[in-house]
Design an enzyme around this catalytic site. Sequence first.
Site, PDB file in Angstrom:
ATOM      1  N   LYS A 494      -9.414  -9.551   6.361  1.00 13.98           N
ATOM      2  CA  LYS A 494      -8.835  -8.932   5.161  1.00 13.98           C
ATOM      3  C   LYS A 494      -7.395  -8.517   5.443  1.00 13.98           C
ATOM      4  O   LYS A 494      -6.997  -8.424   6.614  1.00 13.98           O
ATOM      5  CB  LYS A 494      -9.676  -7.714   4.775  1.00 13.98           C
ATOM      6  N   ARG A 592     -18.176   5.666   0.532  1.00  8.28           N
ATOM      7  CA  ARG A 592     -17.243   4.818  -0.191  1.00  8.28           C
ATOM      8  C   ARG A 592     -18.155   3.963  -1.058  1.00  8.28           C
ATOM      9  O   ARG A 592     -19.056   4.499  -1.688  1.00  8.28           O
ATOM     10  CB  ARG A 592     -16.451   3.980   0.826  1.00  8.28           C
ATOM     11  N   TYR A 718      23.404   5.966   5.358  1.00  6.60           N
ATOM     12  CA  TYR A 718      23.228   6.655   4.070  1.00  6.60           C
ATOM     13  C   TYR A 718      22.975   8.146   4.239  1.00  6.60           C
ATOM     14  O   TYR A 718      22.270   8.561   5.164  1.00  6.60           O
ATOM     15  CB  TYR A 718      22.010   6.100   3.330  1.00  6.60           C
ATOM     16  N   MET A 767      17.142  -0.354   3.704  1.00  4.74           N
ATOM     17  CA  MET A 767      16.146  -1.305   3.197  1.00  4.74           C
ATOM     18  C   MET A 767      16.001  -2.493   4.143  1.00  4.74           C
ATOM     19  O   MET A 767      14.895  -2.917   4.467  1.00  4.74           O
ATOM     20  CB  MET A 767      16.548  -1.794   1.804  1.00  4.74           C
TER      21      MET A 767
HETATM   22  C1  LIG Z   1     -12.483  -3.300   7.811  1.00  8.25           C
HETATM   23  C2  LIG Z   1     -13.910  -3.242   7.950  1.00  8.25           C
HETATM   24  C3  LIG Z   1     -14.533  -3.456   9.191  1.00  8.25           C
HETATM   25  C4  LIG Z   1     -13.783  -3.634  10.485  1.00  8.25           C
HETATM   26  O1  LIG Z   1     -13.413  -2.372  10.993  1.00  8.25           O
HETATM   27  P1  LIG Z   1     -12.586  -2.227  12.355  1.00  8.25           P
HETATM   28  O2  LIG Z   1     -12.501  -0.788  12.595  1.00  8.25           O
HETATM   29  O3  LIG Z   1     -11.263  -2.827  12.091  1.00  8.25           O
HETATM   30  O4  LIG Z   1     -13.355  -2.965  13.378  1.00  8.25           O
HETATM   31  C5  LIG Z   1     -15.921  -3.534   9.227  1.00  8.25           C
HETATM   32  N1  LIG Z   1     -16.646  -3.348   8.104  1.00  8.25           N
HETATM   33  C6  LIG Z   1     -16.083  -3.085   6.902  1.00  8.25           C
HETATM   34  C7  LIG Z   1     -16.948  -2.884   5.732  1.00  8.25           C
HETATM   35  C8  LIG Z   1     -14.706  -3.030   6.786  1.00  8.25           C
HETATM   36  O5  LIG Z   1     -14.160  -2.783   5.605  1.00  8.25           O
END
Ligand SMILES: *Cc1c(COP(=O)(O)O)cnc(C)c1O
Length: 823
Positions: A494, A592, A718, A767
Amino acid sequence: MRSEQSYTLESISQIVDGNLIGNTDVKIQSISIDSRSLYLPEETVFFAITGERHDGHHYIADLYQKGVRAFVINSSFDRAEEFPEANFIVVGNTLNALQKLAAKHRSQFNYPVIGITGSNGKTIVKEWLNQIVQTSFQPVRSPKSYNSQVGVPLSVWNLNSNARLGIFEAGISQAGEMENLAKIIKPTIGVFTHLGEAHLENFEDKQHLLNEKIKLFSTCEKVVYCSDDPMVVTTFVLSMEAKQEQYTWARNKHAFFRILKESIEGNQTRIEYKTGRLVNEFVIPFTDRASVDNAITTYVTALVLNLDYRFVNAEMPKLEPIAMRMEIKEGFGNCTLINDYYNSDLGSLEIAVDLMNRQQTDKKKCIILSDIYQSGYTEKRLYRAVAKLISKNKIDRIIGIGEKLSKHANMFDPHAVFYPNTNLFLSHFDRSKFKDEVILIKGARDFHFERISNALQYKAHRTVLEVDLNAMIHNLNYFRSLLKPQTKLTVMVKAFSYGSGSVEIANLLQYHRVDYLAVAIADEGVELRNAGVHVPIIVMNPEAHSFETMIEYKLEPEIYNLKILEEFQRALKKNVVKNYPIHIKFDTGMHRMGFLQEDQEELISHLKNNDHFYIRSVFSHLAGADEIQHDDYTKHQIELFKQWSKQVCKHFTYPIDRHILNSAGIERFADAQFEMVRLGIGLYGISAVHQDKLMNVSTLKTTISQIKTITKENTIGYGRKGVLQKDTRIGIIPIGYADGFSRKLSNGVGKVMVNGKLCPVVGNVCMDMSMIDLSNTKASEGDTVVIFGDNYPVSLMAQQLDTIPYEILTTVSRRVKRIYLQE
Ligand SMILES: *Cc1c(COP(=O)(O)O)cnc(C)c1O
């Protein structure tokens, strides 16, 4: 790997003490241990090597389908009848068999063979030695750093009757391994580069490691080593026999080759020495200590080969840095460039083509190739082998550069084009003619293909993120080593693979056979599918509007409540899809997304009464797996997960995978692997537990655009925030908050590394640019600036910003070009 010589299956069977079932006369020239890189199936014998979590026997069907007809297998393999045309050699241990065959091949050659070992510098000494002795000896050498239990036999397989020297490196990771390698290489000259702290894990101590390493030298008539380290000298003196000649080098003490003086002159080092009655000197184009040591070892070895010192002196200044790694970059016209222009022989061409095959499958393949330098072949046979390799790999476009290659143009595809040299190619060059291709740029050094690569790549913004794919695989293997053999692995890609890239990383992981990839949103999954990634993909945050796309692209949703379950069911119904895999998420304490226990009955009845989907897995996520203070909570989450999943799974007759561990969980809660785990940040080089086991993957770097000295009491940037207390040398670097270099790093909060020294940010981060204080270092314009990387971990920058490495890695902006490095 292909040998110049062929063996019948019958003779191979005898050599490896095997039992041959099949046709005795089949002729074999190539050996393979990896089903993924194969190019002459009809003349290949495949060794089905079994490792801890890998079994070559699983790929026999695939290879058979590709046309391989000869296999070396273990006696436990019981599916031979499924492959009626195949020939099998049955042995007790396939790795031993491979090693025996290589040892036998080696024994046919009587010319000198150099065996190199040591903690560091093996590959560099091997390559430098090759540069120096190339014309005098036409050596055969290990490709890249092929120095392992399988790498050495594959390397030795290249020995042939036209060469007059072999140069092989040997590396070990545990006791007992060097004896095997020594039997295969049987070196007549031994070279020991260096004894260090690297790779000590599986040894009692340094002495033990050294004792194991020098087992390589038992057959040597001569050995070369540095005698400055007392442990090394003592060990050599005690273990070498009197007839084995020892050629030592040392600084300021008695040795065969005594260094008198080393002086740095600009970018060069002048080394004065004394050997016998000769007092002499040579120059090398490097100044760092490791390079100087490796150059001296190379020099002494060249003398041991009886090369004239005046000839060697003339060669030393020409030594080139060894870039053993290939680079993968983005080019114009949506092209992917693979740069590999430091050497050019058949073995490395095969490796590079293999890497090209692993890139996006939807792009056309193009190769820009120079003349090949390879001993052991007549020119005709050599180019015929090259043409065969290229045609077997179905390369769409061939551009040959060099007089030899041009001379043999008729061996290649009629559409191939040829140029006698790089200049002529560039004078005809038209960038618009390259579109949607993977372009392998593969040439010998003296063709200067970096000029071609420059013409094809974006005029690089000098700020780049280098991603070391070998380090990533090291980390993957470390986490795999913590898993039970049957535990499946999902890798989280991701957020652009935590900032490191999408397709490139997914391709690599697919190649390394992970079971699942997971992305956050459907679009990320679509991008991977479009690039030809075919492993199962889980979408963690599916949104209702993308359900049809997900079905079309075979992306599997995380289902976290009844509403989303019903919506997804509607989409499946509409598209008349049945039996679609879904993943059910429980909220065991992260709070969550996820089902709560009170939803359970309704969930089960819903799932039982429909045939649109089936549960591929149930899972949950830990809230504090990386911190001891939350261990009770973590254990509670794991317990809850166990109970709930049991209650759900018992209603279904098919197997359902369960998973709860993230990276820190894998390292800390080995008992909770269930059927699968989800690896994230650990792959990218960050650990909450064993940072020392991981390798750094990402390096964000830039270069100094300009340096100026600003007098005291002036202000920088700046808002005039950077007020100087003294006259200061200020460096301007082309990285700003739009690149992901947070504005919170302004005014001394952030530090970057220049020539090994930390330099604070002065004034506000802009920037696209920032200013740094160079008082601590002798920097010049053009010098490299490391924002984070190997010697300056991203965790330090995270501390400066009071955040976590995840945020830093994922906010490096997309305009920063990613460069992938791979051995
Ligand atoms: C991002 C994520 C992981 C991985 O977590 P790490 O701490 O990066 O190993 C595992 N499970 C879910 C549901 C996640 O969103």
